[in-house]
Design an enzyme around this catalytic site. Sequence first.
Site, PDB file in Angstrom:
ATOM      1  N   SER A 162       0.832  -1.194   0.000  1.00 56.31           N
ATOM      2  CA  SER A 162       0.000   0.000   0.000  1.00 56.31           C
ATOM      3  C   SER A 162       0.877   1.258   0.000  1.00 56.31           C
ATOM      4  CB  SER A 162      -0.958  -0.051   1.202  1.00 56.31           C
ATOM      5  OG  SER A 162      -2.006   0.878   1.060  1.00 56.31           O
ATOM      6  N   ASP A 242      -9.622  -4.374  -5.137  1.00 60.40           N
ATOM      7  CA  ASP A 242      -8.950  -3.227  -4.537  1.00 60.40           C
ATOM      8  C   ASP A 242      -9.169  -1.989  -5.398  1.00 60.40           C
ATOM      9  OD1 ASP A 242      -7.206  -1.493  -3.269  1.00 60.40           O
ATOM     10  OD2 ASP A 242      -5.401  -2.698  -3.630  1.00 60.40           O
ATOM     11  N   HIS A 274      -7.997  -5.224  -0.803  1.00 60.17           N
ATOM     12  CA  HIS A 274      -6.722  -4.574  -0.532  1.00 60.17           C
ATOM     13  C   HIS A 274      -6.048  -5.170   0.710  1.00 60.17           C
ATOM     14  CE1 HIS A 274      -3.833  -1.278  -0.637  1.00 60.17           C
ATOM     15  NE2 HIS A 274      -4.066  -1.029   0.633  1.00 60.17           N
TER      16      HIS A 274
END
Length: 300
Positions: A162, A242, A274
């Site tokens: 991320s 995601d 995600h």
Amino acid sequence: MESDSEVSHEFRFFRVYKDGRVHLFMPPAEKFPPSDDPTTGVRSKDVHISPDTGVSARIFLPKTPSPTQKLPLLFYVHGGGFCMLSAFARPYIDLLNSIVSEANIIAVSVEYGLFPDRPIPACYEDSWAALQWVASHASGDGPEPWLNDYADFNRVFIAGDSAGGNISHTLAVRVGSIGLTGVRVVGVVLVHPYFGGTDDDKMWLYMCPTNGGLEDPRMKPAAEDLARLGCEKVLVFVAEKDHLREVGWNYYEELKKSGWKGTVEIVENHGEEHCFHLHDLSYEKSVDLIKQIASFINRE
């Protein structure tokens, strides 16, 4: 008093009131001390890197490292939207224990500054400072014995998920631009990385008061930066469900056509959200993801 509670901005992870207060939607991550992991036997310790900024890191060592055979080194950057989580939070401790055990490597997980206490670019600068600190052990006489004794600085990898994937990209750009003395960065792993191209752009711009707008190369990688990534191979993971899936694919496509001389591969986690793996490392697809990272590191 009513004006104190008026909201001026609201983003995915926090809201900002007109009086300047910032309210994070997720409470601060609970932090756990280093320990010997009973499941994997991986040992860990914490190191302080910069007293001025508070940058620190956790080092992970596999159960039975060989005194004669040096191990690949993984430099890991945690996610959390540049404003949440920690290298010392349970999901990342468990993740690093699993990767270190599976791949038989040494790992350094950086604890960098978070918004709002330390706005962007602190996350980038702190992570670079930590990577430079790691590199200071390349000649075998750095301050940390585990790195001197066990790390192979010709087999260094950078990884993150991320926001940490975004930071990892910027580190590879710096390595390619100005070098990292004594270190060969072989590969970079980006797990569900954040880049520009979604509603989150406004949030990143707010967190970085010195931003360069929507074309800021830290948010939207520039072709010339991609062309000089300071590694030989890249592995990108994207998750089907995601909201960052498309920007991950875009990164992969742009890197392929940038003129960069390395090899890039992409893995899509079908049916997954995600950073799904952080919620359950025993889940079949989480195990697969960890095995794929380990294979990428150990593949010649």
